[in-house]
Design an enzyme around this catalytic site. Structure first.
Site, PDB file in Angstrom:
ATOM      1  N   GLN A 276       0.850  -1.204   0.000  1.00  0.00           N
ATOM      2  CA  GLN A 276       0.000   0.000   0.000  1.00  0.00           C
ATOM      3  C   GLN A 276       0.879   1.244   0.000  1.00  0.00           C
ATOM      4  OE1 GLN A 276      -3.512  -0.606   2.982  1.00  0.00           O
ATOM      5  NE2 GLN A 276      -1.857  -1.935   3.657  1.00  0.00           N
TER       6      GLN A 276
ATOM      7  N   VAL B   2       3.561   4.134  -1.005  1.00  0.00           N
ATOM      8  CA  VAL B   2       3.935   4.823  -2.237  1.00  0.00           C
ATOM      9  C   VAL B   2       5.443   5.108  -2.277  1.00  0.00           C
ATOM     10  CG1 VAL B   2       1.628   5.802  -2.570  1.00  0.00           C
ATOM     11  CG2 VAL B   2       3.330   7.105  -1.273  1.00  0.00           C
ATOM     12  N   ASP B   3       6.166   4.743  -1.206  1.00  0.00           N
ATOM     13  CA  ASP B   3       7.627   4.898  -1.255  1.00  0.00           C
ATOM     14  C   ASP B   3       8.220   3.818  -2.170  1.00  0.00           C
ATOM     15  OD1 ASP B   3       8.508   2.475   0.243  1.00  0.00           O
ATOM     16  OD2 ASP B   3       7.583   3.425   1.977  1.00  0.00           O
TER      17      ASP B   3
ATOM     18  N   HIS C 106      -1.501   1.375  -4.217  1.00  0.00           N
ATOM     19  CA  HIS C 106      -1.900   2.773  -4.017  1.00  0.00           C
ATOM     20  C   HIS C 106      -1.002   3.747  -4.785  1.00  0.00           C
ATOM     21  CE1 HIS C 106      -4.124   1.691   0.004  1.00  0.00           C
ATOM     22  NE2 HIS C 106      -4.814   1.366  -1.063  1.00  0.00           N
TER      23      HIS C 106
ATOM     24  N   CYS D 168       3.028  18.185 -19.385  1.00  0.00           N
ATOM     25  CA  CYS D 168       3.170  16.735 -19.567  1.00  0.00           C
ATOM     26  C   CYS D 168       4.150  16.470 -20.716  1.00  0.00           C
ATOM     27  CB  CYS D 168       1.808  16.120 -19.879  1.00  0.00           C
ATOM     28  SG  CYS D 168       1.920  14.394 -20.431  1.00  0.00           S
TER      29      CYS D 168
ATOM     30  N   THR E 298       0.468  -2.898   8.725  1.00  0.00           N
ATOM     31  CA  THR E 298      -0.700  -2.124   8.296  1.00  0.00           C
ATOM     32  C   THR E 298      -1.773  -2.199   9.366  1.00  0.00           C
ATOM     33  OG1 THR E 298      -2.429  -1.865   6.606  1.00  0.00           O
ATOM     34  CG2 THR E 298      -1.477  -4.061   6.838  1.00  0.00           C
ATOM     35  N   SER E 299      -2.493  -1.072   9.555  1.00  0.00           N
ATOM     36  CA  SER E 299      -3.503  -1.007  10.612  1.00  0.00           C
ATOM     37  C   SER E 299      -4.796  -1.711  10.212  1.00  0.00           C
ATOM     38  CB  SER E 299      -3.799   0.462  10.948  1.00  0.00           C
ATOM     39  OG  SER E 299      -4.307   1.117   9.801  1.00  0.00           O
TER      40      SER E 299
ATOM     41  N   GLU F 125       1.750  -3.847  16.711  1.00  0.00           N
ATOM     42  CA  GLU F 125       0.716  -4.080  17.724  1.00  0.00           C
ATOM     43  C   GLU F 125      -0.473  -4.739  17.031  1.00  0.00           C
ATOM     44  OE1 GLU F 125       0.162  -0.004  18.778  1.00  0.00           O
ATOM     45  OE2 GLU F 125      -0.936   0.410  16.944  1.00  0.00           O
TER      46      GLU F 125
ATOM     47  N   ALA G 296       9.069  -4.290  12.740  1.00  0.00           N
ATOM     48  CA  ALA G 296       9.232  -5.035  11.479  1.00  0.00           C
ATOM     49  C   ALA G 296      10.675  -5.465  11.250  1.00  0.00           C
ATOM     50  CB  ALA G 296       8.743  -4.169  10.312  1.00  0.00           C
TER      51      ALA G 296
HETATM   52  C1  BJW Z   1       4.742  -0.963  12.639  1.00  0.00           C
HETATM   53  C2  BJW Z   1       5.823  -0.213  12.961  1.00  0.00           C
HETATM   54  C3  BJW Z   1       7.032  -0.955  12.952  1.00  0.00           C
HETATM   55  C4  BJW Z   1       4.191   1.174  13.093  1.00  0.00           C
HETATM   56  N1  BJW Z   1       6.994  -2.279  12.633  1.00  0.00           N
HETATM   57  N2  BJW Z   1       4.624  -2.213  12.352  1.00  0.00           N
HETATM   58  C5  BJW Z   1     -16.897   2.519   4.561  1.00  0.00           C
HETATM   59  C6  BJW Z   1     -16.677   1.171   4.822  1.00  0.00           C
HETATM   60  C7  BJW Z   1     -15.734   0.444   4.086  1.00  0.00           C
HETATM   61  C8  BJW Z   1     -14.994   1.053   3.080  1.00  0.00           C
HETATM   62  C9  BJW Z   1     -15.211   2.389   2.823  1.00  0.00           C
HETATM   63  C10 BJW Z   1     -16.163   3.113   3.556  1.00  0.00           C
HETATM   64  N3  BJW Z   1     -16.151   4.385   3.090  1.00  0.00           N
HETATM   65  C11 BJW Z   1     -15.214   4.478   2.099  1.00  0.00           C
HETATM   66  C12 BJW Z   1     -14.637   3.258   1.940  1.00  0.00           C
HETATM   67  C13 BJW Z   1     -13.557   2.912   0.964  1.00  0.00           C
HETATM   68  C14 BJW Z   1     -12.236   3.579   1.320  1.00  0.00           C
HETATM   69  C15 BJW Z   1     -11.848   3.205   2.755  1.00  0.00           C
HETATM   70  O1  BJW Z   1     -11.261   2.171   3.010  1.00  0.00           O
HETATM   71  N4  BJW Z   1     -12.129   4.061   3.723  1.00  0.00           N
HETATM   72  C16 BJW Z   1     -11.834   3.733   5.106  1.00  0.00           C
HETATM   73  C17 BJW Z   1     -11.190   4.928   5.789  1.00  0.00           C
HETATM   74  C18 BJW Z   1     -13.117   3.265   5.780  1.00  0.00           C
HETATM   75  N5  BJW Z   1     -11.270   3.056   0.388  1.00  0.00           N
HETATM   76  C19 BJW Z   1     -11.055   3.613  -0.799  1.00  0.00           C
HETATM   77  O2  BJW Z   1     -11.639   4.629  -1.144  1.00  0.00           O
HETATM   78  C20 BJW Z   1     -10.112   2.885  -1.730  1.00  0.00           C
HETATM   79  N6  BJW Z   1     -10.770   2.660  -2.969  1.00  0.00           N
HETATM   80  C21 BJW Z   1     -11.827   1.858  -3.048  1.00  0.00           C
HETATM   81  O3  BJW Z   1     -12.318   1.283  -2.069  1.00  0.00           O
HETATM   82  O4  BJW Z   1     -12.297   1.702  -4.335  1.00  0.00           O
HETATM   83  C22 BJW Z   1     -13.481   0.881  -4.524  1.00  0.00           C
HETATM   84  C23 BJW Z   1     -13.167  -0.595  -4.457  1.00  0.00           C
HETATM   85  C24 BJW Z   1     -14.050  -1.455  -3.829  1.00  0.00           C
HETATM   86  C25 BJW Z   1     -13.800  -2.834  -3.798  1.00  0.00           C
HETATM   87  C26 BJW Z   1     -12.684  -3.325  -4.428  1.00  0.00           C
HETATM   88  C27 BJW Z   1     -11.806  -2.461  -5.062  1.00  0.00           C
HETATM   89  C28 BJW Z   1     -12.062  -1.105  -5.066  1.00  0.00           C
HETATM   90  C29 BJW Z   1      -8.868   3.717  -1.982  1.00  0.00           C
HETATM   91  C30 BJW Z   1      -8.009   3.829  -0.763  1.00  0.00           C
HETATM   92  C31 BJW Z   1      -6.842   4.759  -1.033  1.00  0.00           C
HETATM   93  C32 BJW Z   1      -5.953   4.912   0.195  1.00  0.00           C
HETATM   94  N7  BJW Z   1      -5.030   5.963  -0.033  1.00  0.00           N
HETATM   95  C33 BJW Z   1      -4.053   6.280   1.010  1.00  0.00           C
HETATM   96  C34 BJW Z   1      -3.353   7.638   0.648  1.00  0.00           C
HETATM   97  C35 BJW Z   1      -2.755   7.657  -0.760  1.00  0.00           C
HETATM   98  C36 BJW Z   1      -1.332   7.244  -0.814  1.00  0.00           C
HETATM   99  C37 BJW Z   1      -0.426   8.114   0.056  1.00  0.00           C
HETATM  100  O5  BJW Z   1      -0.588   9.345   0.153  1.00  0.00           O
HETATM  101  O6  BJW Z   1       0.521   7.554   0.644  1.00  0.00           O
HETATM  102  O7  BJW Z   1      -3.116   5.208   1.156  1.00  0.00           O
HETATM  103  S1  BJW Z   1      -4.776   6.430   2.651  1.00  0.00           S
HETATM  104  C38 BJW Z   1      -3.412   5.755   3.502  1.00  0.00           C
HETATM  105  O8  BJW Z   1      -3.871   4.578   4.209  1.00  0.00           O
HETATM  106  C39 BJW Z   1      -2.415   5.285   2.416  1.00  0.00           C
HETATM  107  C40 BJW Z   1      -2.045   3.924   2.941  1.00  0.00           C
HETATM  108  O9  BJW Z   1      -1.544   3.116   1.905  1.00  0.00           O
HETATM  109  C41 BJW Z   1      -3.321   3.426   3.577  1.00  0.00           C
HETATM  110  C42 BJW Z   1      -3.140   2.321   4.575  1.00  0.00           C
HETATM  111  O10 BJW Z   1      -2.435   2.764   5.711  1.00  0.00           O
HETATM  112  P1  BJW Z   1      -1.461   1.783   6.476  1.00  0.00           P
HETATM  113  O11 BJW Z   1      -0.347   1.397   5.606  1.00  0.00           O
HETATM  114  O12 BJW Z   1      -2.242   0.689   7.096  1.00  0.00           O
HETATM  115  O13 BJW Z   1      -0.845   2.770   7.591  1.00  0.00           O
HETATM  116  P2  BJW Z   1      -1.381   3.068   9.077  1.00  0.00           P
HETATM  117  O14 BJW Z   1      -0.688   4.303   9.534  1.00  0.00           O
HETATM  118  O15 BJW Z   1      -2.847   3.073   9.152  1.00  0.00           O
HETATM  119  O16 BJW Z   1      -0.889   1.818   9.934  1.00  0.00           O
HETATM  120  C43 BJW Z   1       0.475   1.573  10.166  1.00  0.00           C
HETATM  121  C44 BJW Z   1       0.607   0.304  10.999  1.00  0.00           C
HETATM  122  O17 BJW Z   1       1.982  -0.001  11.139  1.00  0.00           O
HETATM  123  C45 BJW Z   1       0.016   0.407  12.417  1.00  0.00           C
HETATM  124  O18 BJW Z   1      -0.792  -0.743  12.689  1.00  0.00           O
HETATM  125  C46 BJW Z   1       1.256   0.397  13.317  1.00  0.00           C
HETATM  126  O19 BJW Z   1       1.045  -0.277  14.550  1.00  0.00           O
HETATM  127  C47 BJW Z   1       2.248  -0.360  12.471  1.00  0.00           C
HETATM  128  N8  BJW Z   1       3.643  -0.009  12.740  1.00  0.00           N
HETATM  129  N9  BJW Z   1       5.520   1.060  13.226  1.00  0.00           N
HETATM  130  C48 BJW Z   1       5.792  -2.879  12.351  1.00  0.00           C
HETATM  131  N10 BJW Z   1       8.210  -0.396  13.235  1.00  0.00           N
END
Ligand code: BJW
Length: 234
Positions: A91, A93-94, A109, A136, A177-178, A204, A220
Site C-alpha cells: 500500500q 507509495v515509497d 496505491h 506533460c 498495516t492497521s 501491535e 518489522a
Molecule cells: C509498525 C511499525 C514498525 C508502526 N513495525 N509495524 C466505509 C466502509 C468500508 C470502506 C469504505 C467506507 N467508506 C469508504 C470506503 C472505501 C475507502 C476506505 O477504506 N475508507 C476507510 C477509511 C473506511 N477506500 C477507498 O476509497 C479505496 N478505494 C476503493 O475502495 O475503491 C473501490 C473498491 C471497492 C472494492 C474493491 C476495489 C475497489 C482507496 C483507498 C486509497 C488509500 N489511499 C491512502 C493515501 C494515498 C497514498 C499516500 O498518500 O501515501 O493510502 S490512505 C493511507 O492509508 C495510504 C495507505 O496506503 C493506507 C493504509 O495505511 P497503512 O499502511 O495501514 O498505515 P497506518 O498508519 O494506518 O498503519 C500503520 C501500521 O503499522 C500500524 O498498525 C502500526 O502499529 C504499524 N507499525 N511502526 C511494524 N516499526
C-alpha cells in the site's frame, strides 16, 4: 512443479517506519499533521491543488533521504530464495521495496516517484516537484499533472491480479498495516476463502487481528527477518 507454498504479502506504512517514513494513523502520523480530507481525495485536489502538491512534493523529496531496512531486504531475499511464488502487494507509495530488490511487486496505491497526466493518461517517472504549471512530456499540455497515487474514492491499481493471487495462495502475510483501509483490509478474508493460512506481523494488534490464524507483534526490522529465516529453513 514446486510444492513450496505460494505466498502473498501485503505491506503497509509500518514496514517503512524504521526507515524514517511517517505512518498515517499512529500518534504524530501524517493524518495528524495533514488532515486526510485536505490532501488525499480527488475533491481536495480539485479544491486546492497547491496544498496537495506541497504534501506530495515534501514526501517525494524525502525519498532521497531514506534507505530500505532489514524488513524490506528480508522480503527481497525471500523472493529470491523461496522455491514457491512470492508476491509483495504494497500500500506504500515509497520505493523502498524495489530499492531492496523486490521484483514481483504491486504498488496498489501508486507511487510517489511517478506522475500521472489527467489529460492524456500518460505516466512518467517523476523525482522533482510537481505544480499546476508543469507540462506533460507526452501531450505537452499544462495543468493536468498529478501525483500517481490512489486517493480515497479512487480504484486501487492491479486489483484483478491481486484477487487472483489471493485466490491461489497458500499463505497470506500482512505486515505493518492497521487494516483500516479497504479493499486491502479484505485481503485476509479472500485468502481464507482460498484455504490459505494467514499471518499478521505488526508492531501491535491491528483492527483485523482476529481474522488471522497467527500473529507476531514487534518492530518489522526484527520480526520480518525472523519469519523469513524460518520460512527459508523449513
Ligand atoms: C509498525 C511499525 C514498525 C508502526 N513495525 N509495524 C466505509 C466502509 C468500508 C470502506 C469504505 C467506507 N467508506 C469508504 C470506503 C472505501 C475507502 C476506505 O477504506 N475508507 C476507510 C477509511 C473506511 N477506500 C477507498 O476509497 C479505496 N478505494 C476503493 O475502495 O475503491 C473501490 C473498491 C471497492 C472494492 C474493491 C476495489 C475497489 C482507496 C483507498 C486509497 C488509500 N489511499 C491512502 C493515501 C494515498 C497514498 C499516500 O498518500 O501515501 O493510502 S490512505 C493511507 O492509508 C495510504 C495507505 O496506503 C493506507 C493504509 O495505511 P497503512 O499502511 O495501514 O498505515 P497506518 O498508519 O494506518 O498503519 C500503520 C501500521 O503499522 C500500524 O498498525 C502500526 O502499529 C504499524 N507499525 N511502526 C511494524 N516499526
Amino acid at each position: 512443479m514446486s510444492t513450496a507454498p505460494s505466498i502473498v504479502i501485503l505491506t503497509g506504512a509500518g514496514i517503512s517506519a524504521e526507515s524514517g517514513i511517517d505512518t498515517f494513523r499512529d500518534k504524530g502520523g501524517l493524518w495528524e499533521q495533514h488532515p486526510v480530507e485536505e490532501v488525499a481525495t480527488p475533491e481536495a485536489f480539485a479544491r486546492n491543488p497547491t496544498k496537495v502538491h506541497d504534501f506530495y512534493n515534501m514526501r517525494r523529496a524525502g525519498l532521497s533521504t531514506v534507505e530500505p531496512n532489514a524488513a524490506h531486504f528480508a522480503l527481497a531475499q525471500l523472493e529470491k530464495e523461496h522455491d514457491g511464488a512470492v508476491l509483495v502487494v504494497t500500500q506504500n507509495v515509497d520505493n523502498l521495496h524495489e530499492r531492496a530488490g523486490s521484483e514481483n511487486l504491486i504498488h496498489m496505491h501508486g507511487e510517489l516517484a511517478k506522475a500521472l497526466c489527467t489529460n492524456c493518461g500518460a505516466r512518467h517517472d517523476w523525482l522533482v516537484d510537481l505544480d499546476e504549471g508543469v507540462v506533460c512530456p507526452a501531450c505537452s499540455r499544462a495543468g493536468g499533472m498529478r501525483p500517481d497515487v490512489v486517493w480515497f474514492g479512487e480504484y486501487p491499481y492491479q486489483m484483478e491480479r491481486i484477487w487472483d493471487a489471493l485466490a491461489a495462495c497458500d499463505l497470506f502475510v500482512s505486515i505493518g498495516t492497521s487494516g483500516n483501509v479497504y479493499p486491502a483490509a479484505q485481503f485476509v478474508q479472500q485468502a481464507k476463502r482460498a484455504s490459505a493460512k494467514t499471518l499478521e506481523l505488526n508492531l501491535e494488534p491491528s483492527e483485523g487481528m482476529w481474522d488471522f490464524d497467527d500473529a507476531v507483534h514487534g518492530p518489522a526490522t526484527q520480526i520480518v527477518p525472523q519469519w523469513v529465516a524460518n520460512v527459508l529453513k523449513a
